[in-house]
Design a protein around this motif. Structure first.
Motif, PDB file in Angstrom:
ATOM      1  N   SER A 198       9.942  59.887  84.393  1.00  0.00           N
ATOM      2  CA  SER A 198      11.051  61.080  84.140  1.00  0.00           C
ATOM      3  C   SER A 198      12.609  61.613  82.865  1.00  0.00           C
ATOM      4  CB  SER A 198      11.380  61.123  85.274  1.00  0.00           C
ATOM      5  OG  SER A 198      10.471  61.383  86.128  1.00  0.00           O
ATOM      6  N   GLN A 229       8.579  67.554  89.070  1.00  0.00           N
ATOM      7  CA  GLN A 229       7.911  66.195  89.669  1.00  0.00           C
ATOM      8  C   GLN A 229       8.101  67.139  91.541  1.00  0.00           C
ATOM      9  OE1 GLN A 229      10.015  62.392  89.058  1.00  0.00           O
ATOM     10  NE2 GLN A 229       8.121  61.623  90.664  1.00  0.00           N
ATOM     11  N   ASP A 267       6.345  67.244  84.287  1.00  0.00           N
ATOM     12  CA  ASP A 267       6.214  65.900  85.047  1.00  0.00           C
ATOM     13  C   ASP A 267       5.937  65.697  86.175  1.00  0.00           C
ATOM     14  OD1 ASP A 267       7.937  63.602  86.244  1.00  0.00           O
ATOM     15  OD2 ASP A 267       9.907  64.299  85.604  1.00  0.00           O
ATOM     16  N   GLU A 268       5.188  65.320  86.741  1.00  0.00           N
ATOM     17  CA  GLU A 268       4.145  65.019  87.942  1.00  0.00           C
ATOM     18  C   GLU A 268       4.084  66.544  88.763  1.00  0.00           C
ATOM     19  OE1 GLU A 268       3.562  61.862  89.566  1.00  0.00           O
ATOM     20  OE2 GLU A 268       5.240  60.419  88.666  1.00  0.00           O
TER      21      GLU A 268
END
Ligand SMILES: Nc1ncnc2c1ncn2[C@@H]1O[C@H](COP(=O)(O)OP(=O)(O)OP(=O)(O)O)[C@@H](O)[C@H]1O
Ligand SMILES: Nc1ncnc2c1ncn2[C@@H]1O[C@H](COP(=O)(O)OP(=O)(O)OP(=O)(O)O)[C@@H](O)[C@H]1O
Ligand code: SF4
Ligand code: SF4
Ligand SMILES: [Mg+2]
Ligand SMILES: [Mg+2]
Lengths: 349, 323
Positions: free
Chosen positions: B54, B98, B179-180
């Motif tokens: 991240s 995320q 991000d995820e």
């Protein structure tokens, strides 16, 4: 005959229904769930978030406060033939940790940060005068070593924050095992861990089953974890078990569209980049007012008129494999539910 | 894909992001990371929790100021951009976060969330045009008109992630750091979002940096894959090549740790395991970061840091085993 069957099962759940009264209404978290656990087997419970996996397993030890939680009228949970649903708190204390252990979902929040590791492991013996202080400590150290914690003597005197994530999870397992239970319930024991640590913990659980002969109920939403560890699988959806069977039967001979949907929606190491995943469209049902028919009907591509009207009955695929889907009715259309990407790979050859 | 004759859309050179903990301790979240990303490709970024994924992503979109090193977008150092160039960069490069539960403002309607960026980059836009554009975007991500006036907390995780994607797409980006984007979602919903990201990429020619810890997902979506360990890149290769032929000892362990959703494979595979856990990124020793856990470690590994080297065919690896 009946007696023999009883001997075989350590734990028997029959028509277990468990709900919560809330401000918004009654949440029917577990609906008419039945299954057995035999000695030494690892049984997985799989399904997506909110489908009732945790509440099902918590029912077994009556961990949910009643009220607001309550069992449905026909619910029966028998451990070695004894009814748990009607057991008193005092009797339950002899079951919790001593007959059935529990490993919670999140080690970070379930360990007591103000108490040393050793003391937390020994908590199960509180009030038990038959065991000396030295003996308690000996058992705590022994169990720490068993779950693969090195320098057990030193760790015994440490606080949880001094341990890494993987070690905390090992301590959680030690706490669940120290009372020498015959069944351990593990609720997502590896979900908060990294893959290399997850692999270590899964190996440990497997080894403990071999060494101690315990049964494990393993709750997860990860089909990989199920494939790796379990002998049998219960697939849950909308508070109900919709299919169960031996692990091979569930993965290679699926007889329920939801299980099939799960298998087709996950990316796999063996799948190729050009392949498209097949998602299950829509979202799971609301457990405040679950559908009266099949819980999966709203998302099922094979849904028929009957599915929305009436709950599908249990259909026997083999003596160990059951599916609750109207497609199993002899007059229903024939549908192929095997994992499709496998087939594509074969034909592309 | 043949990258020989193309110039990368993004180049990262010796990027470091350090956090000072106190006088004596520095947390080296990202420590000397270099890689290229070409237009239209998806680069997967994998590694275990805390390895700096991240942080790397945030440096690329200027949410973090790098401690040292360069991030070069279309030939220009992003920290030195000014005026119109800076504005264009902020439009071109977007991030999907995320956690779909905390990354959307609960007090804003879906229309406001998605429309915000459009307004910033088209100050004079009429209300009708704005609404039409928002609706178009929502439909792209599988939502509809009814959703426009609702607040984000009324949506499921999968729907929120779609709103986050619509917000990122609103300004016509070229490059998106994902991000995820799916790890907080249920498996049955993950596939919906993954397929959608793939389709949007085709339609708009997007470039992705796709951050994840699930290696099966990364394989599914990536052209090339970067493996990070404790702030450093240990391997960077074509996705097919990396999965078929992992070379770094850590990549090997990581790949063989994944339980495959197939009982015959999962139960019978001989797994490589690794002892211990990831060490702290605070004041790391100037040697191979994996040395303490590596089954192949030699004396040299504890003395010097291996550099990321190309073994030919673009397979890059940082390990003393490969000279
Ligand atoms: N104490 C409670 N009070 C009210 N509702 C509850 C309570 N505990 C659980 N529920 C509800 O019961 C349902 C089943 O929850 P449960 O925790 O068993 O799901 P789960 O399958 O374990 O999900 P997850 O994978 O997210 O852990 C959910 O709809 C949940 O909101
Ligand atoms: N703002 C910050 N201040 C201090 N430390 C930070 C900050 N942001 C990140 N870190 C630290 O930097 C390291 C890398 O964090 P990062 O979030 O990049 O990891 P990650 O690879 O994305 O992990 P995850 O998979 O858990 O998301 C961690 O040790 C983290 O605690
Ligand atoms: S019973 Fe009907 S709706 Fe339910 S899974 Fe079977 S076919 Fe689908
Ligand atoms: S450099 Fe040495 S310690 Fe590091 S991965 Fe390679 S062999 Fe292992
Ligand atoms: Mg749960
Ligand atoms: Mg992260």
């Amino acid at each position: 005959m009946e007696n023999m069957e009883k001997m075989e099962n350590l734990l028997e759940l029959r028509n277990v229904t468990f709900s919560f009264r809330t401000y918004g209404g009654v949440v029917q978290s577990v609906r008419d769930v039945s299954f057995n656990i035999k000695p030494g087997e690892i049984v997985g419970i799989v399904g997506e978030s909110g489908c009732g996996k945790s509440v099902t397993s918590q029912c077994i030890l009556k961990l949910n406060p009643q009220p607001p939680g309550f069992f449905g009228p026909d619910s029966s949970i028998k451990y070695k033939g004894e009814e748990i649903v009607t057991m008193s708190d005092k009797e339950m204390r002899k079951i919790r940790g001593k007959e059935i252990g529990f490993i919670f979902q999140d080690p970070m929040t379930s360990l007591n940060p103000t108490m040393k590791v050793g003391a937390q492991i020994e908590e199960i013996f509180v009030g038990d005068k038959s065991i000396s202080k030295a003996e308690k400590k000996r058992r705590a150290i022994e169990i720490l070593e068993l779950v693969g914690i090195n320098e057990a003597e030193r760790r015994y005197n440490q606080y949880p924050h001094e341990l890494s994530g993987g070690m905390k999870q090992r301590v959680m397992i030690a706490i669940a095992l120290v009372g020498r239970p015959s069944i351990v319930i593990a609720d997502e024991p590896t979900t908060s861990l990294d893959v290399t640590i997850e692999a270590q913990i899964l190996d440990l659980l497997k080894e403990l089953r071999e060494k101690l002969g315990i049964s494990i109920i393993l709750i997860t939403h990860d089909l990989g974890v199920i494939a790796k560890l379990c002998d049998r699988v219960l697939v849950m959806y909308g508070g109900k078990i919709i299919e169960h069977g031996d692990v091979g039967e569930i993965f290679y001979d699926t007889k329920h569209p939801y299980t099939n949907g799960l298998l087709n929606s996950i990316a796999r190491l063996s799948s190729s980049k050009d392949q498209k995943l097949t998602p299950i469209e829509g979202t799971p049902p609301d457990l405040f007012s679950p559908p009266k028919g099949c819980p999966f009907a709203a998302r099922c591509e094979h849904c028929m008129v009957i599915c929305k009207e009436q709950m599908p009955p249990e259909y026997e695929v083999t003596p160990t494999h059951k599916s609750y889907c109207w497609l199993m009715h002899p007059d229903a259309p024939k549908v192929d539910l095997t994992y499709k990407a496998v087939k594509e790979e074969v034909t592309n050859g | 894909m043949d990258n020989q004759n193309r110039t990368p859309i993004l180049q990262v050179k010796d990027l470091c992001k350090h956090f000072r903990i106190n006088k004596k301790a520095t947390l080296k979240a990202v420590d000397g990371v270099s890689f290229d990303i070409y237009e239209g490709e998806t680069v997967g970024l994998v590694g275990e929790s805390g390895c700096g994924k991240s942080t790397t992503g945030k440096c690329l979109v200027r949410l973090y100021e790098p401690t040292s090193g360069e991030v070069i977008y279309k030939g220009k150092d992003i920290t030195k951009l000014k005026g119109a160039e800076k504005k264009e960069f902020c439009k071109d490069v977007q991030m999907i976060f995320q956690n779909p539960y905390s990354s959307l403002n609960p007090r804003m309607t879906v229309k406001e969330i998605v429309g915000e960026g459009i307004k910033v980059h088209n100050p004079g836009i009429s209300d009708a045009d704005l609404e039409a554009k928002v609706l178009e975007l929502l439909e792209k991500v599988g939502l509809n008109k009814d959703h426009m006036s609702r607040f984000s907390h009324e949506f499921s995780g999968g729907q929120r992630q779609r709103i986050g994607i619509a917000r990122a797409l609103a300004v016509d980006p070229k490059f998106i750091v994902c991000d995820e984007p799916i790890s907080a979602l249920d498996v049955s919903i993950q596939a919906q979002v993954l397929n959608m990201l793939k389709e949007l990429q085709k339609e708009y020619g997007l470039t992705y940096l796709f951050v994840a810890h699930d290696l099966s997902v990364v394989k599914f979506i990536s052209d090339r894959v970067i493996v990070m360990y404790l702030g450093t890149i240990v391997e960077y290769a074509d996705a097919e090549e990396l999965y078929a032929n992992p070379m770094h000892p850590y990549t090997k362990v990581l790949l063989s740790s994944i339980p495959e959703a197939d009982p015959d494979i999962a139960k019978n595979s001989q797994r490589l395991t690794v002892k211990g856990e990831i060490p702290s990124p605070i004041n790391p020793k100037p040697c191979c970061r994996f040395a303490e856990r590596c089954p192949n470690a030699t004396e040299e590994c504890f003395k010097t840091m291996p550099e990321l080297k190309d073994l030919g065919n673009g397979h890059m690896i940082a390990c003393h085993l490969y000279k």
